[in-house]
Design an enzyme around this catalytic site. Structure first.
Site, PDB file in Angstrom:
ATOM      1  N   LYS A 212     -18.881   9.272   6.039  1.00 16.74           N
ATOM      2  CA  LYS A 212     -18.266   9.049   5.072  1.00 16.74           C
ATOM      3  C   LYS A 212     -19.634  10.264   4.433  1.00 16.74           C
ATOM      4  O   LYS A 212     -18.906  11.409   3.846  1.00 16.74           O
ATOM      5  CB  LYS A 212     -19.364   7.667   4.829  1.00 16.74           C
ATOM      6  CG  LYS A 212     -17.777   6.387   4.952  1.00 16.74           C
ATOM      7  CD  LYS A 212     -17.619   4.967   4.458  1.00 16.74           C
ATOM      8  CE  LYS A 212     -17.397   4.328   5.125  1.00 16.74           C
ATOM      9  NZ  LYS A 212     -15.728   4.692   4.951  1.00 16.74           N
TER      10      LYS A 212
ATOM     11  N   THR B  47     -11.815   4.574  26.251  1.00 16.96           N
ATOM     12  CA  THR B  47     -11.687   6.029  25.044  1.00 16.96           C
ATOM     13  C   THR B  47     -11.844   7.241  24.560  1.00 16.96           C
ATOM     14  O   THR B  47     -13.288   7.433  25.512  1.00 16.96           O
ATOM     15  CB  THR B  47     -11.720   5.464  23.540  1.00 16.96           C
ATOM     16  OG1 THR B  47     -10.786   5.603  22.922  1.00 16.96           O
ATOM     17  CG2 THR B  47     -13.449   5.047  22.898  1.00 16.96           C
ATOM     18  N   THR B  48     -11.456   7.514  24.708  1.00 21.04           N
ATOM     19  CA  THR B  48     -12.017   9.998  24.465  1.00 21.04           C
ATOM     20  C   THR B  48     -12.335   9.737  23.679  1.00 21.04           C
ATOM     21  O   THR B  48     -12.983   9.141  22.728  1.00 21.04           O
ATOM     22  CB  THR B  48     -10.104  10.543  23.897  1.00 21.04           C
ATOM     23  OG1 THR B  48      -9.387   9.664  24.981  1.00 21.04           O
ATOM     24  CG2 THR B  48     -10.572  11.782  23.906  1.00 21.04           C
TER      25      THR B  48
ATOM     26  N   ARG C  73       1.252  -1.197   0.403  1.00 20.66           N
ATOM     27  CA  ARG C  73      -0.248   0.420  -0.087  1.00 20.66           C
ATOM     28  C   ARG C  73       1.179   1.118  -0.343  1.00 20.66           C
ATOM     29  O   ARG C  73       1.802   1.823   0.571  1.00 20.66           O
ATOM     30  CB  ARG C  73      -0.744  -0.296   1.336  1.00 20.66           C
ATOM     31  CG  ARG C  73      -2.373  -0.892   0.973  1.00 20.66           C
ATOM     32  CD  ARG C  73      -3.141  -1.046   2.227  1.00 20.66           C
ATOM     33  NE  ARG C  73      -3.995  -2.340   2.213  1.00 20.66           N
ATOM     34  CZ  ARG C  73      -5.249  -2.379   2.502  1.00 20.66           C
ATOM     35  NH1 ARG C  73      -5.453  -1.417   3.270  1.00 20.66           N
ATOM     36  NH2 ARG C  73      -5.496  -2.735   2.090  1.00 20.66           N
TER      37      ARG C  73
ATOM     38  N   THR D 103      -9.496  -6.515   1.028  1.00 16.71           N
ATOM     39  CA  THR D 103     -10.244  -5.822   0.829  1.00 16.71           C
ATOM     40  C   THR D 103     -11.056  -6.251   0.078  1.00 16.71           C
ATOM     41  O   THR D 103     -12.590  -6.651   0.399  1.00 16.71           O
ATOM     42  CB  THR D 103     -10.275  -3.957   0.179  1.00 16.71           C
ATOM     43  OG1 THR D 103      -9.113  -3.992   1.160  1.00 16.71           O
ATOM     44  CG2 THR D 103     -11.143  -3.227   0.458  1.00 16.71           C
TER      45      THR D 103
HETATM   46  N1  PLP Z   1     -18.944  -0.959   7.581  1.00 14.79           N
HETATM   47  C1  PLP Z   1     -18.750  -0.448   6.186  1.00 14.79           C
HETATM   48  C2  PLP Z   1     -19.265  -1.769   5.508  1.00 14.79           C
HETATM   49  C3  PLP Z   1     -16.862   0.494   6.217  1.00 14.79           C
HETATM   50  O1  PLP Z   1     -16.816  -0.065   4.544  1.00 14.79           O
HETATM   51  C4  PLP Z   1     -16.651   1.110   6.320  1.00 14.79           C
HETATM   52  C5  PLP Z   1     -14.819   1.853   6.062  1.00 14.79           C
HETATM   53  O2  PLP Z   1     -14.894   1.393   4.613  1.00 14.79           O
HETATM   54  C6  PLP Z   1     -16.856   0.477   8.105  1.00 14.79           C
HETATM   55  C7  PLP Z   1     -18.295   0.125   8.368  1.00 14.79           C
HETATM   56  C8  PLP Z   1     -16.019   1.247   9.180  1.00 14.79           C
HETATM   57  O3  PLP Z   1     -16.273   2.631   8.918  1.00 14.79           O
HETATM   58  P1  PLP Z   1     -15.590   3.782   9.358  1.00 14.79           P
HETATM   59  O4  PLP Z   1     -14.188   4.155   7.797  1.00 14.79           O
HETATM   60  O5  PLP Z   1     -16.194   4.775  10.004  1.00 14.79           O
HETATM   61  O6  PLP Z   1     -14.796   3.971  11.030  1.00 14.79           O
END
Ligand code: PLP
Length: 481
Positions: free
Chosen positions: A247, A276-277, A21, A364
């Site tokens: 997003k 966690t904070t 990456r 991924t």
């Molecule tokens: N759930 C799905 C389907 C996702 O694609 C992602 C991240 O891409 C997440 C959860 C995690 O979300 P975040 O980016 O807010 O950690």
């Protein structure tokens, strides 16, 4: 012990597969998006971003920025503590209320990210129930898989978007057993929708709770941006909605919304929430502004424009003979099917055309289905789309990529969809197998590219059948894990 050797070997395995990456050093500039400045060894250059998950450009919306700046000035850079220990502001409380309302639920709980929300909520919900069985869609995101693992509960994986398979698994269980069905509204790599209505009906019939990840749907679907459940009139059917602020809402952070008793239990039992904070007030204020905008008429206009842009890009790519993976959503995946050429394609688009789109490789997506994942926003105009398509056609030919005009394998599910073991999705298999081979070796297990998959963007029926059989075998192993 030579610790570094182990880490170098881990990196070398990734390099050997062509999926090392490289992060682009990018600065998005407010007012210029989707254009951005990129720092390179040769100096800064302008690029156009085609792979951001700030789907609607809300991260640069003036009202969102104003809200964030005001909160930063008023309350400081950080929350100063966990939610329990001085880290709760009125902004946190208001955002949780707004998110609960958005999803038609009594309560909501903010977490550090969407990933943490899935990990913390799934593991805790399942752990708090007696002998809970988790039923998980085969294509669920790594964060849901992490939650399932952390719960320590029994799990069963149903075939991707296959309600009949889910029903068979549920029917084999005692009616009185606690069950949690976990799935997504929009699957982010193929861009297909979860079959929420059927899954909810079946889950209800068998007394199971439903848990819906709406990360790629919040803000973008439904009259108020409440996601697929809202769009399909299923708000009452889905028990728990999980989402992100990172997003379409343009900020960062995650949450779950659901029944009051469950959310209250998570507050006191979910380590990923407790220790966690809490989110910075500025981030919370920005997300709150985004939610409010997206619930109203401006949100509706943005959603309509977003869908139009995605449809326009798909038809332009198809018109140019490029292998778009059919996707009903705003996500536009372009199949490459080989990690090395996928990386090269991305590099050439950037170097020669100033187009930035990251290659998407294993873990991924499954091996053999490497792709570019294009995410047009309402701000990507016709001219940018024409430039993108022309550049893609040129580089596609240079790299001699799979026959243009090819289609995604027909006759059902894409072949890759069942390669979804927990370990595979999290990339853990490599490490376990490598431990046997020892550092420095790249010959062990997954370290070599699967010769059956490499370069096979489009698989024949026999290959699909073989892969599915293998995937089922792996799932059974996985189920015992
Ligand atoms: N759930 C799905 C389907 C996702 O694609 C992602 C991240 O891409 C997440 C959860 C995690 O979300 P975040 O980016 O807010 O950690």
């Amino acid at each position: 012990m030579d610790y570094d050797a182990w880490f170098r070997a881990a990196v070398q395995r990734v390099r050997a597969e062509g999926r090392y990456r490289v992060f682009a050093n990018l600065a998005r500039e407010v007012g210029a998006y989707p254009r951005a400045r990129m720092r390179t060894a040769a100096g800064p250059r302008d690029v156009v971003i085609w792979c951001s998950n700030d789907y609607l450009g809300m991260g640069h919306h003036s009202a969102v920025l104003d809200a964030g700046c005001a909160a930063l000035r008023a309350h400081g850079a950080g929350a100063g503590g966990t939610r329990n220990i001085s880290g709760t502001t009125h902004l946190h409380v208001r955002l949780e209320r707004a998110l609960a309302e958005l999803h038609g639920k009594p309560a909501a709980l903010l977490m550090s990210s969407g990933y943490v929300a899935n990990e913390a909520a799934i593991s805790t919900i399942a752990r708090l129930l007696p002998d809970c069985l988790i039923l998980s869609d085969a294509n669920n995101h790594a964060s849901m898989i992490a939650g399932i693992r952390a719960s320590g509960c029994e799990k069963q994986i149903f075939r991707h978007n296959d309600p009949a398979h889910l029903e068979r698994l549920l029917a084999a269980q005692p009616a009185s057993r606690a069950k949690l069905v976990a799935f997504e509204g929009v699957y982010s790599m193929d861009g297909d929708f979860g079959r929420a209505a059927e899954i909810c009906t079946i889950a209800r019939r068998h007394g199971a709770l439903t848990y819906l990840d709406e990360v790629h749907a919040v803000g973008m679907y439904g009259p108020q941006g409440g996601g697929i459940a809202e769009r399909d009139g299923l708000t009452d059917q889905v028990d728990v909605v999980q989402g992100t602020l990172g997003k379409a809402l343009g900020a960062a952070g995650g949450y779950v919304a659901g029944p009051a008793a469950m959310i209250d239990a998570l507050r006191s039992h979910a380590p990923g929430f407790i220790f966690t904070t809490s989110l910075p007030p500025a981030t919370v204020a920005a997300a709150l502004a985004a939610v409010e905008i997206l619930r109203g008429p401006e949100g509706q206009a943005l959603r309509a424009r977003h869908q139009e842009r995605a449809a326009s890009l798909k038809s332009r790519l198809q018109g140019a003979g490029l292998p778009v993976i059919p996707s009903p959503s705003h996500i536009v995946p372009l199949l490459v099917g080989d990690p090395v050429r996928c990386r090269l394609l991305s590099d050439l688009l950037l170097e020669r055309h100033g187009i930035y789109v990251q290659p998407i490789n294993y873990p991924t997506v499954p091996r053999g289905t490497e792709r570019l994942r294009l995410t047009p926003s309402p701000l990507h105009d016709d001219r940018l789309m024409d430039q993108l398509v022309a550049a893609l056609v040129e580089v596609w030919q240079q790299l001699d990529l799979p026959e243009r005009g090819s289609a995604w394998p027909s006759g059902g599910e894409p072949a890759h969809c069942l390669d979804r073991t927990v370990e595979g999705r999290l990339g853990i298999v490599d490490d376990a197998q490598h431990r046997l081979a020892g550092p420095g070796s790249i010959a062990g297990g997954d370290a070599v590219i699967d010769p059956g998959m490499q370069g096979k963007a489009l698989l024949g029926r026999d290959q699909r059948a073989a892969l599915q059989a293998e995937a089922h075998r792996q799932h059974r192993v996985d189920d015992r894990a």
